[in-house]
Design an enzyme around this catalytic site. Structure first.
Site, PDB file in Angstrom:
ATOM      1  CG  LEU A  91      15.786  14.860  -4.451  1.00 56.50           C
ATOM      2  CD1 LEU A  91      16.162  15.825  -3.100  1.00 56.50           C
ATOM      3  CD2 LEU A  91      16.494  13.768  -4.427  1.00 56.50           C
ATOM      4  CG  ASP A  92      11.456   9.202  -2.837  1.00 60.86           C
ATOM      5  OD1 ASP A  92      11.073   9.218  -4.254  1.00 60.86           O
ATOM      6  OD2 ASP A  92      12.020   8.122  -2.631  1.00 60.86           O
ATOM      7  NE  ARG A  93       4.711  15.851   1.315  1.00 63.78           N
ATOM      8  CZ  ARG A  93       3.316  15.894   1.502  1.00 63.78           C
ATOM      9  NH1 ARG A  93       2.806  14.980   1.139  1.00 63.78           N
ATOM     10  NH2 ARG A  93       3.077  16.796   2.393  1.00 63.78           N
TER      11      ARG A  93
END
Length: 316
Positions: free
Chosen positions: A140-142
């Site tokens: 997942l993106d940060r």
């Protein structure tokens, strides 16, 4: 103080088999830049069973890997195991002998690198030193919150990677608040996406004729005066797929600092939204080992729900 390692020989165990050579080396050479790992493999200094190998080689149980002397990070260059273990306990949505599912907070990277000292996977390994195997199934993106899968067995990881490679077997739903009034109750969006790296070293994605096929289904859940809440159904899993699909369709995600409306994003914190409004909300799959149906949900974080409540109050 000389902190250069000596030549070492590593034997691949059963729980390590199946992963790429570069990922295996990065775990064993703590603090060594990825660029250096690639260099020593491509130069032939790393040997697998006395022969050269590519970074993409999938290691096999029993492989003997020669690792040359490399300069590793200073002992204090990264947080200690104790420091990471003291990090906040991550909310667990599901756990058994093969699978761990957490509700990842926004702002926390899934792994260390690119200027981040440590992420979810390093924190979990520090907090569970007895665990023999913990590997990310996906990313997942940060800036994105929500459901994150971690495999506790190699067999579970392989099975779930097969589901992801075939773009079937997992039903992944995200919630995104986008700018403007989305006109359709349901819309299929398809673009060809190409990854690239900016001059500053940031990963980005562009729509190009020779990119990878990607497919998202947007389902409208709620409309506000200047925004729409979308349920995003992933049919493929490309990097930044939802973010690019929203922006390319003319409805960028609120708070998206890569593909969003930058002027609007500057105003949002004053209005109560201090992060990107993208949340991995629901995941349905069959258990990778026993085939039992699993339906996992991560409720909308408090700060995102509060912003929706504000919009509803304004609309009256």
């Amino acid at each position: 103080m000389d902190n250069t390692s000596k030549v070492s020989y590593l034997t691949v165990g059963s729980e390590e088999a199946g992963q790429r050579l570069d990922n295996y080396l990065l775990k064993h050479l703590k603090g060594v830049p990825k660029s250096l790992v690639y260099r020593i493999v491509r130069s032939g200094e790393v040997r697998v069973n006395k022969g050269r190998a590519d970074v993409t080689y999938r290691i096999v149980e029993g492989d003997l890997i020669r690792v040359p002397p490399v300069r590793v990070a200073e002992p204090n260059a990264k947080p200690s195991q104790a420091t990471m273990a003291r990090g906040p306990e991550l909310p667990i949505l599901f756990e058994d002998e093969a699978l761990l599912v957490i509700d990842k907070p926004a702002g926390l990277a899934v792994h260390g690198g690119s200027g981040v000292s440590f992420g979810v996977i390093e924190q979990l390994r520090a907090q569970r030193p007895q665990a023999k195997f913990l590997e990310l199934v996906h990313r997942l993106d940060r800036e994105t919150s929500g459901i994150l899968l971690i495999a506790k067995k190699r067999s579970a990881l392989v099975a779930m990677h097969e589901m992801l490679r075939n773009d079937r077997g997992m039903d992944k739903r995200y919630l995104a608040l986008v700018q403007g009034q989305f006109p359709d109750a349901r819309r299929h969006v398809r673009f060809k996406l190409q990854k690239y790296v900016t001059a500053d070293g940031e990963r980005r994605v562009a729509v190009t004729p020779d990119g990878q096929e990607s497919h998202t289904v947007f389902n409208r859940r709620a409309r506000y005066t200047a925004a729409t809440l979308l349920e995003c159904e992933l049919k493929t899993g490309r990097t930044h797929q939802i973010r690019v699909h929203c922006a390319q369709s003319g409805f960028p995600i609120l708070g998206d600092d890569k593909y969003g409306d930058f002027a609007l994003n500057k105003r949002l914190p004053r209005e109560g939204l201090k992060r990107m409004f993208l949340h991995a909300w629901r995941l349905t799959l069959n258990h990778p080992l026993n085939n039992t149906p699993l339906k996992l949900e991560a409720p909308l974080p408090t700060e995102l729900q509060a912003y929706l409540d504000t919009l509803e109050a304004i609309d009256g």
